[in-house]
Structures are given as structure tokens and as C-alpha cells.
Motif scaffolding. Sequence first.
Motif, short mmCIF file in Angstrom:
data_model
loop_
_atom_site.label_atom_id
_atom_site.label_comp_id
_atom_site.label_asym_id
_atom_site.label_seq_id
_atom_site.Cartn_x
_atom_site.Cartn_y
_atom_site.Cartn_z
N ASN A 31 0.84 -1.20 0.00
CA ASN A 31 0.00 0.00 0.00
C ASN A 31 0.88 1.25 0.00
N PRO A 32 0.38 2.34 -0.58
CA PRO A 32 1.15 3.59 -0.53
C PRO A 32 1.46 4.00 0.90
N ILE A 33 2.65 4.55 1.10
CA ILE A 33 3.08 5.00 2.43
C ILE A 33 3.23 6.52 2.41
N LEU A 34 2.48 7.19 3.25
CA LEU A 34 2.56 8.64 3.40
C LEU A 34 3.32 8.93 4.68
N PHE A 35 4.45 9.62 4.55
CA PHE A 35 5.38 9.77 5.67
C PHE A 35 5.42 11.20 6.16
#
Length: 214
Positions: A31-35
Motif C-alpha cells: 500500500n502507498p506510504i505517506l510519511f
Amino acid sequence: VPNGVDPFYETKPTKIEINNVLKKFNINPNNPILFFTGNHTSNKGLDTIKELSRFLNIKSTILIGGKLLNQEEPKLFCQGLNNKNLNIIFTDFLSLSEQRAIYNIASILLFPSKSDTLPLTIIEAMACSLPVVAFDVGGISFLLNKDCGYLINPNNTKKYLETITKLLKNKFELEKTSNKALARQKKLFSWTKAGSKAKKIYETLMVNTSIPKD
């Protein structure tokens, strides 16, 4: 004279370092990772991250780095949130190797700071080819341009959220931006270039400054 970046971030993490981070924080790499990484103070924009957590309808992980204010902070942050698309993870303090590994596996760096100068975090992300979505405050517009990052009016949280959603639906756009972010960092933001520029300024000042005679 611009800031540079620690050369550590200009080298890739090992597979072991990446796997250690995925395992330690139980991150799903599919899944996309937003940091987000930074101090958990009001000016850093965690309220914007919370708004994003309410409305983002794409299956993702929001990874919140930085030292916890207290052990209750994650629970209080997530109180009232019921978004089944998101996995919100607070990491607490991150080592340099952990932070570099996350920069390299993340999809977007969230930088909703409401006041800042020339943040090193953005340059570190650029050195790791990580696109940045930031509010246009302080000197951030000097670090990013329209090709290598995304600047949002600080009074427009809605636009900030819309930009995140749009990018997560366009992998080609993200890849293009990450390549340009790295190229801009290499061109402008290294301590070697900063030192060279500072030396030239110093030499010019010395030539143009008259020293009074005894």
C-alpha cells in the motif's frame, strides 16, 4: 548559501535495513506510504494529517515519525477516526538508518508545516527521490519548484488533501516528480556546493573590503 544534505541520505539503504523497518513497524509495502517526520508541535501541521486521515479513501499507510509527546498521543490522535482504508502508525524516535529506509519506501513526504525556514527534512527526502507535498511557507518555495514537489497555499487544507489523493491515483506523475526532486537536490543542495558558494562569497568580500592602514 543554501543548506546541503548529509551524504548518508544520498546512498541507498540496504535490503536488510528496509526489511527491518517494515517488520518493526508492521508496514504493508503493497500500500502507498505517506510519511510525516518532525516535532509534534502545533506549527508542524499534525492537524492537517488528522484531516487527511478522516477523508482519504485510498488504502494507504500514514506513518508519523518523530518523538512522541507522551505515550497517549497515538490513542488521542486516532480517537474518533474510523477510516478502514488507513493504517496509522506512530514510530516514535527514528534512527538515521530507519528514517533513510522510510524515505526510500514511502510514496509521498507530508510536510504541512505552518511555519518553517529551509527544512533539512525536505532536502533529505529529495536526496531519496521522495516527492514532497508542502504548504508554501518560509523558504520552502526555494527548495521545491513545480516540477519536483507540490506547494499548497497554507490556508487551503482542502487543496492539500486533494493533491495527495490525485497523486496516489497517478503513479506516473509521482515517478516523474521523484526523478526531478533528486536531480534538483544534486544540482543545488549539497554541502560541497554550499561550501564552494560560501568560499566565493568570502573571497569577494575580502577583495571588495578596504582594510584601514595603521
